[in-house]
Design an enzyme around this catalytic site. Structure first.
Site, PDB file in Angstrom:
ATOM      1  N   LYS A  54      11.177 -12.501  21.563  1.00  0.00           N
ATOM      2  CA  LYS A  54      11.494 -13.020  20.522  1.00  0.00           C
ATOM      3  C   LYS A  54      10.387 -14.000  19.994  1.00  0.00           C
ATOM      4  CE  LYS A  54      16.490 -13.058  22.013  1.00  0.00           C
ATOM      5  NZ  LYS A  54      17.478 -13.637  22.739  1.00  0.00           N
ATOM      6  N   GLN A  98      19.343 -19.314  25.391  1.00  0.00           N
ATOM      7  CA  GLN A  98      19.230 -17.849  25.925  1.00  0.00           C
ATOM      8  C   GLN A  98      20.304 -17.817  27.210  1.00  0.00           C
ATOM      9  OE1 GLN A  98      17.471 -15.157  24.921  1.00  0.00           O
ATOM     10  NE2 GLN A  98      18.510 -14.103  26.764  1.00  0.00           N
ATOM     11  N   ASP A 121      21.813 -17.373  16.514  1.00  0.00           N
ATOM     12  CA  ASP A 121      22.758 -16.506  17.171  1.00  0.00           C
ATOM     13  C   ASP A 121      24.029 -16.180  16.866  1.00  0.00           C
ATOM     14  OD1 ASP A 121      21.348 -14.860  19.224  1.00  0.00           O
ATOM     15  OD2 ASP A 121      21.389 -16.377  20.683  1.00  0.00           O
TER      16      ASP A 121
HETATM   17  N1  GUN Z   1      21.743 -13.082  26.478  1.00  0.00           N
HETATM   18  C1  GUN Z   1      21.941 -11.643  26.108  1.00  0.00           C
HETATM   19  N2  GUN Z   1      21.897 -11.493  24.839  1.00  0.00           N
HETATM   20  C2  GUN Z   1      21.754 -12.594  24.093  1.00  0.00           C
HETATM   21  C3  GUN Z   1      21.551 -12.753  22.831  1.00  0.00           C
HETATM   22  O1  GUN Z   1      21.796 -12.169  21.974  1.00  0.00           O
HETATM   23  N3  GUN Z   1      21.563 -14.350  22.468  1.00  0.00           N
HETATM   24  C4  GUN Z   1      21.378 -15.146  23.426  1.00  0.00           C
HETATM   25  N4  GUN Z   1      21.293 -16.216  23.156  1.00  0.00           N
HETATM   26  N5  GUN Z   1      21.525 -14.805  24.746  1.00  0.00           N
HETATM   27  C5  GUN Z   1      21.653 -13.427  25.191  1.00  0.00           C
END
Ligand code: GUN
Length: 296
Positions: A54, A98, A121
């Site tokens: 990311k 995350q 998100d």
């Molecule tokens: N863990 C697995 N997929 C995601 C996601 O799309 N966003 C976040 N913040 N954590 C994750």
């Protein structure tokens, strides 16, 4: 029939190029670029990989990225304080925490703490609620579901008027992707772990669009798929694989080789939905930035 492969990596790159061009133009106008902050708690290898990807993607698009690495044992209040600090930071326009978080942390309370206008998100209850409101357009769409819709559209798959079946009902993928498909005028059915198997197979067999998001490697058999269907595989389960350097590979929910003989469109794992999730996260952060500088 052999399916056209829906190349998420290449579609994601197109989106990232579009974002970069917009960031350059906005920077020329405002002398400012979008900022993305990622909070990671603990040492999970998969989370570390996702967050690293990311940040790399954000920087390639001309964003500033803030990496906040916190110890596994962090207290709830300290993690909430860190989120609030980013809420107040004027250089940060998108915040992600995350997931999953360690079991002693109340994940819901952490997500509730994120400023909804920086919720890249789209996991804050205000953004989830607005997503499910007919006629509402939230500032942020959830990344993986929005990526799935973008993959279908950019592959030329018609959604309106079609019958879609979503496998899985999670907050992060199943439920929101079903809502987005419905907003695109598909007729949508969600099947899940409590759906009787014969019903599930029958429903999948009737679908023009199948979204597999159960997290169950190889669950969807090729012979279930209706000929000519579009199939997007959201599954990314790590499975042991001694032939890989990392000792594991990511496995999708769909039996790829069988399904590609029946589907018209099929996304691979890896190289399908994964890169799209990151591209949509960048798109959301750009949205937050544009709101912040008065462009929307
Ligand atoms: N863990 C697995 N997929 C995601 C996601 O799309 N966003 C976040 N913040 N954590 C994750």
């Amino acid at each position: 029939m052999t399916a056209t492969i829906v190349d998420g990596k290449s579609i994601a790159q197109d989106i990232r190029n579009e974002i970069k061009a917009e960031v350059d133009a906005l920077n020329a106008k405002h002398s400012k670029v979008p900022g993305l902050a990622a909070i990671i708690v603990g040492e999970r290898k998969d989370s570390q990989t996702y967050v690293r990807l990311k940040h790399k993607a954000a920087e390639e698009c001309g964003f500033v990225s803030f990496n906040v690495e916190l110890p596994e044992a962090i207290a709830q209040e300290d993690l909430e304080a860190k989120v609030r600090e980013l809420n107040e930071n004027p250089d940060c326009h998108g915040i992600i925490v995350q997931l999953p978080l360690p079991s002693h942390i109340d994940e819901k309370k952490i997500l509730d703490t994120i400023n909804p206008e920086k919720d890249a998100d789209a996991l804050h209850p205000i953004n989830i609620g607005r997503l499910h409101c007919k006629g509402d357009t939230p500032l942020f769409l959830p990344c993986t579901p929005a990526g799935v819709i973008e993959m279908l559209k950019r592959s030329g798959v018609t959604i309106a008027g079609k019958r879609a079946v979503v496998l899985g009902r999670s907050n992060i993928v199943g439920a929101p992707v079903a809502t987005l498909l419905m907003k695109e005028n598909a007729t949508v059915t969600i099947v899940h772990s409590a759906t009787p198997k014969d019903m599930l197979v029958e429903l999948v067999g009737s679908a023009d669009i199948v979204i597999a998001a159960m997290g169950s490697p190889g669950f969807v058999q090729g012979e279930w798929i209706k000929k000519g269907a579009a199939v997007i595989d959201v599954g990314t389960t790590p499975v042991d694989d001694a032939t890989k350097k990392a000792g594991y590979r990511l496995a999708g929910d769909v039996c790829f080789n069988e399904a590609k003989e029946r589907a018209a469109y099929l996304s691979p794992v890896p190289g399908g939905v994964g890169p799209m999730t990151i591209a949509m996260l960048l798109k959301n952060t750009l949205q937050g930035f544009k709101k912040n500088v008065g462009e929307i």
